[in-house]
Design a protein around this motif. Structure first.
Motif, PDB file in Angstrom:
ATOM      1  N   MET A   1     -54.873-122.275   3.768  1.00 32.41           N
ATOM      2  CA  MET A   1     -56.124-122.387   3.194  1.00 32.41           C
ATOM      3  C   MET A   1     -55.942-123.282   2.255  1.00 32.41           C
ATOM      4  O   MET A   1     -54.961-123.818   1.729  1.00 32.41           O
ATOM      5  N   SER A   2     -56.981-123.891   1.852  1.00 32.24           N
ATOM      6  CA  SER A   2     -57.291-125.074   1.002  1.00 32.24           C
ATOM      7  C   SER A   2     -58.269-124.590   0.012  1.00 32.24           C
ATOM      8  O   SER A   2     -58.905-123.513   0.091  1.00 32.24           O
ATOM      9  N   LEU A   3     -58.201-125.336  -1.095  1.00 34.66           N
ATOM     10  CA  LEU A   3     -59.158-125.197  -2.293  1.00 34.66           C
ATOM     11  C   LEU A   3     -60.339-125.909  -1.960  1.00 34.66           C
ATOM     12  O   LEU A   3     -60.520-127.181  -1.578  1.00 34.66           O
ATOM     13  N   TYR A   4     -61.413-125.586  -2.592  1.00 28.21           N
ATOM     14  CA  TYR A   4     -62.871-126.113  -2.578  1.00 28.21           C
ATOM     15  C   TYR A   4     -63.682-125.760  -3.826  1.00 28.21           C
ATOM     16  O   TYR A   4     -63.510-124.802  -4.688  1.00 28.21           O
ATOM     17  N   ALA A   5     -64.292-126.839  -4.351  1.00 28.76           N
ATOM     18  CA  ALA A   5     -64.932-126.819  -5.436  1.00 28.76           C
ATOM     19  C   ALA A   5     -66.439-126.750  -4.942  1.00 28.76           C
ATOM     20  O   ALA A   5     -66.887-127.699  -4.304  1.00 28.76           O
ATOM     21  N   VAL A   6     -67.192-125.722  -5.330  1.00 31.37           N
ATOM     22  CA  VAL A   6     -68.582-125.804  -5.005  1.00 31.37           C
ATOM     23  C   VAL A   6     -69.428-125.597  -6.370  1.00 31.37           C
ATOM     24  O   VAL A   6     -69.268-125.027  -7.347  1.00 31.37           O
ATOM     25  N   GLY A  47     -78.267-130.556 -19.265  1.00 29.23           N
ATOM     26  CA  GLY A  47     -78.896-130.735 -17.982  1.00 29.23           C
ATOM     27  C   GLY A  47     -79.454-129.671 -17.298  1.00 29.23           C
ATOM     28  O   GLY A  47     -79.617-128.651 -17.937  1.00 29.23           O
ATOM     29  N   PRO A  48     -79.560-129.609 -15.961  1.00 30.27           N
ATOM     30  CA  PRO A  48     -79.998-128.502 -15.449  1.00 30.27           C
ATOM     31  C   PRO A  48     -79.245-127.253 -15.375  1.00 30.27           C
ATOM     32  O   PRO A  48     -78.070-127.454 -15.498  1.00 30.27           O
ATOM     33  N   PHE A  49     -79.406-126.120 -15.184  1.00 31.26           N
ATOM     34  CA  PHE A  49     -78.500-124.931 -14.971  1.00 31.26           C
ATOM     35  C   PHE A  49     -77.778-125.150 -13.725  1.00 31.26           C
ATOM     36  O   PHE A  49     -78.185-125.515 -12.524  1.00 31.26           O
ATOM     37  N   ASP A  50     -76.454-125.108 -14.107  1.00 21.33           N
ATOM     38  CA  ASP A  50     -75.410-125.351 -12.849  1.00 21.33           C
ATOM     39  C   ASP A  50     -74.276-124.521 -13.049  1.00 21.33           C
ATOM     40  O   ASP A  50     -74.006-123.867 -14.097  1.00 21.33           O
ATOM     41  N   ALA A  51     -73.700-124.231 -12.128  1.00 17.74           N
ATOM     42  CA  ALA A  51     -72.371-123.354 -11.949  1.00 17.74           C
ATOM     43  C   ALA A  51     -71.270-124.281 -11.074  1.00 17.74           C
ATOM     44  O   ALA A  51     -71.614-125.047 -10.167  1.00 17.74           O
ATOM     45  N   LEU A  52     -69.953-123.844 -11.453  1.00 15.15           N
ATOM     46  CA  LEU A  52     -68.879-124.228 -10.788  1.00 15.15           C
ATOM     47  C   LEU A  52     -68.174-122.901  -9.948  1.00 15.15           C
ATOM     48  O   LEU A  52     -67.909-121.975 -10.895  1.00 15.15           O
ATOM     49  N   ILE A  53     -67.863-123.066  -8.726  1.00 17.39           N
ATOM     50  CA  ILE A  53     -67.138-121.959  -8.149  1.00 17.39           C
ATOM     51  C   ILE A  53     -65.968-122.714  -7.432  1.00 17.39           C
ATOM     52  O   ILE A  53     -66.195-123.259  -6.819  1.00 17.39           O
ATOM     53  N   LEU A  54     -64.662-122.088  -7.738  1.00 15.04           N
ATOM     54  CA  LEU A  54     -63.332-122.450  -7.183  1.00 15.04           C
ATOM     55  C   LEU A  54     -62.918-121.513  -6.324  1.00 15.04           C
ATOM     56  O   LEU A  54     -62.844-120.377  -6.735  1.00 15.04           O
ATOM     57  N   LEU A  55     -62.871-121.902  -5.049  1.00 13.04           N
ATOM     58  CA  LEU A  55     -62.666-120.792  -4.074  1.00 13.04           C
ATOM     59  C   LEU A  55     -61.434-121.429  -2.986  1.00 13.04           C
ATOM     60  O   LEU A  55     -61.254-122.621  -3.086  1.00 13.04           O
ATOM     61  N   ARG A  56     -60.954-120.459  -2.269  1.00 14.84           N
ATOM     62  CA  ARG A  56     -59.936-120.959  -1.193  1.00 14.84           C
ATOM     63  C   ARG A  56     -60.793-120.326   0.114  1.00 14.84           C
ATOM     64  O   ARG A  56     -61.295-119.441   0.320  1.00 14.84           O
ATOM     65  N   ALA A  57     -60.681-121.495   0.922  1.00 17.79           N
ATOM     66  CA  ALA A  57     -61.196-121.392   2.306  1.00 17.79           C
ATOM     67  C   ALA A  57     -60.401-122.055   3.262  1.00 17.79           C
ATOM     68  O   ALA A  57     -59.740-123.075   3.007  1.00 17.79           O
ATOM     69  N   GLY A  58     -60.782-121.784   4.598  1.00 13.92           N
ATOM     70  CA  GLY A  58     -60.063-122.627   5.538  1.00 13.92           C
ATOM     71  C   GLY A  58     -60.715-124.111   5.918  1.00 13.92           C
ATOM     72  O   GLY A  58     -60.108-124.731   6.468  1.00 13.92           O
ATOM     73  N   VAL A  78     -81.197-121.320  -5.999  1.00 19.68           N
ATOM     74  CA  VAL A  78     -80.014-122.593  -6.162  1.00 19.68           C
ATOM     75  C   VAL A  78     -80.953-123.531  -5.329  1.00 19.68           C
ATOM     76  O   VAL A  78     -81.049-123.433  -3.830  1.00 19.68           O
ATOM     77  N   SER A  79     -81.113-124.643  -5.965  1.00 20.51           N
ATOM     78  CA  SER A  79     -81.740-125.703  -5.352  1.00 20.51           C
ATOM     79  C   SER A  79     -80.732-126.723  -4.715  1.00 20.51           C
ATOM     80  O   SER A  79     -81.154-127.564  -3.727  1.00 20.51           O
ATOM     81  N   GLU A  80     -79.766-126.761  -5.068  1.00 14.82           N
ATOM     82  CA  GLU A  80     -78.667-127.715  -4.562  1.00 14.82           C
ATOM     83  C   GLU A  80     -77.114-127.093  -4.482  1.00 14.82           C
ATOM     84  O   GLU A  80     -76.833-126.556  -5.529  1.00 14.82           O
ATOM     85  N   ILE A  81     -76.365-127.111  -3.405  1.00 15.54           N
ATOM     86  CA  ILE A  81     -74.966-126.753  -3.208  1.00 15.54           C
ATOM     87  C   ILE A  81     -74.185-127.953  -2.868  1.00 15.54           C
ATOM     88  O   ILE A  81     -74.813-128.424  -1.917  1.00 15.54           O
ATOM     89  N   THR A  82     -73.355-128.057  -3.608  1.00 11.99           N
ATOM     90  CA  THR A  82     -72.219-129.128  -3.052  1.00 11.99           C
ATOM     91  C   THR A  82     -70.961-128.361  -2.829  1.00 11.99           C
ATOM     92  O   THR A  82     -70.516-127.660  -3.475  1.00 11.99           O
ATOM     93  N   VAL A  83     -70.184-128.702  -1.629  1.00 13.72           N
ATOM     94  CA  VAL A  83     -68.768-128.298  -1.457  1.00 13.72           C
ATOM     95  C   VAL A  83     -67.906-129.570  -1.137  1.00 13.72           C
ATOM     96  O   VAL A  83     -68.249-130.321  -0.260  1.00 13.72           O
ATOM     97  N   SER A  84     -66.916-129.332  -2.056  1.00 14.20           N
ATOM     98  CA  SER A  84     -65.986-130.700  -1.909  1.00 14.20           C
ATOM     99  C   SER A  84     -64.550-130.041  -1.872  1.00 14.20           C
ATOM    100  O   SER A  84     -64.274-128.910  -2.657  1.00 14.20           O
ATOM    101  N   SER A  85     -63.991-130.546  -0.966  1.00 15.63           N
ATOM    102  CA  SER A  85     -62.514-130.303  -0.902  1.00 15.63           C
ATOM    103  C   SER A  85     -61.772-130.507  -2.132  1.00 15.63           C
ATOM    104  O   SER A  85     -61.896-131.565  -2.683  1.00 15.63           O
ATOM    105  N   TRP A  86     -61.146-129.777  -2.707  1.00 13.43           N
ATOM    106  CA  TRP A  86     -60.176-129.985  -4.037  1.00 13.43           C
ATOM    107  C   TRP A  86     -58.737-130.107  -3.736  1.00 13.43           C
ATOM    108  O   TRP A  86     -58.036-128.913  -3.519  1.00 13.43           O
ATOM    109  N   ASN A  87     -58.027-131.202  -4.052  1.00 14.27           N
ATOM    110  CA  ASN A  87     -56.589-131.514  -3.947  1.00 14.27           C
ATOM    111  C   ASN A  87     -55.892-131.169  -5.601  1.00 14.27           C
ATOM    112  O   ASN A  87     -56.059-132.292  -6.213  1.00 14.27           O
ATOM    113  N   ALA A  88     -55.761-129.953  -5.638  1.00 12.90           N
ATOM    114  CA  ALA A  88     -55.134-129.771  -6.967  1.00 12.90           C
ATOM    115  C   ALA A  88     -53.570-130.457  -6.733  1.00 12.90           C
ATOM    116  O   ALA A  88     -52.743-129.784  -6.253  1.00 12.90           O
ATOM    117  N   VAL A  89     -53.500-131.251  -8.057  1.00 14.46           N
ATOM    118  CA  VAL A  89     -52.367-131.864  -7.899  1.00 14.46           C
ATOM    119  C   VAL A  89     -51.276-131.645  -9.308  1.00 14.46           C
ATOM    120  O   VAL A  89     -50.195-131.495  -9.102  1.00 14.46           O
TER     121      VAL A  89
END
Length: 102
Positions: A1-6, A47-58, A78-89
């Motif tokens: 599993m990898s980490l993702y920041a949404v 700015g606009p209302f937003d949120a950050l979700i850190l999750l584990r996924a394949g 939800v007007s926009e969603i971004t999903v980024s792989s996150w390399n926790a160092v």
């Protein structure tokens, strides 16, 4: 599993967000109980209302799919969603997050 920041950007409809928020939090809480979501919450700023979700996924697609039934998404709040792989160092939670122990 990898980490993702949404990131979510919400529509500017405070009344609708307030109405659906309990179901949204219940849904995300279920994913947290399953160990999928590690952290989640709104960001603070001018700015606009937003949120950050850190999750584990394949994969990024799996991360997006895990959130697809979020009541906020289902209600069109939800007007926009971004999903980024996150390399926790670095950080105190890094090893636990990667090992599924958070």
């Amino acid at each position: 599993m990898s980490l993702y920041a949404v990131t979510y950007t919400y529509v500017d409809d405070a009344a609708a967000l307030d109405e659906i928020r309990p179901r949204h939090r219940e849904f995300l809480g279920g994913l947290a109980a399953e160990g999928i979501i590690l952290l989640s919450g709104p960001t603070q700023g001018d700015g606009p209302f937003d949120a950050l979700i850190l999750l584990r996924a394949g994969s990024a697609d799996d991360a997006a799919a895990a959130l697809a039934h979020d009541p906020f998404q289902q209600a069109g709040l939800v007007s926009e969603i971004t999903v980024s792989s996150w390399n926790a160092v670095l950080g105190a939670w890094r090893d636990g997050a990667l090992a599924g122990q958070l």
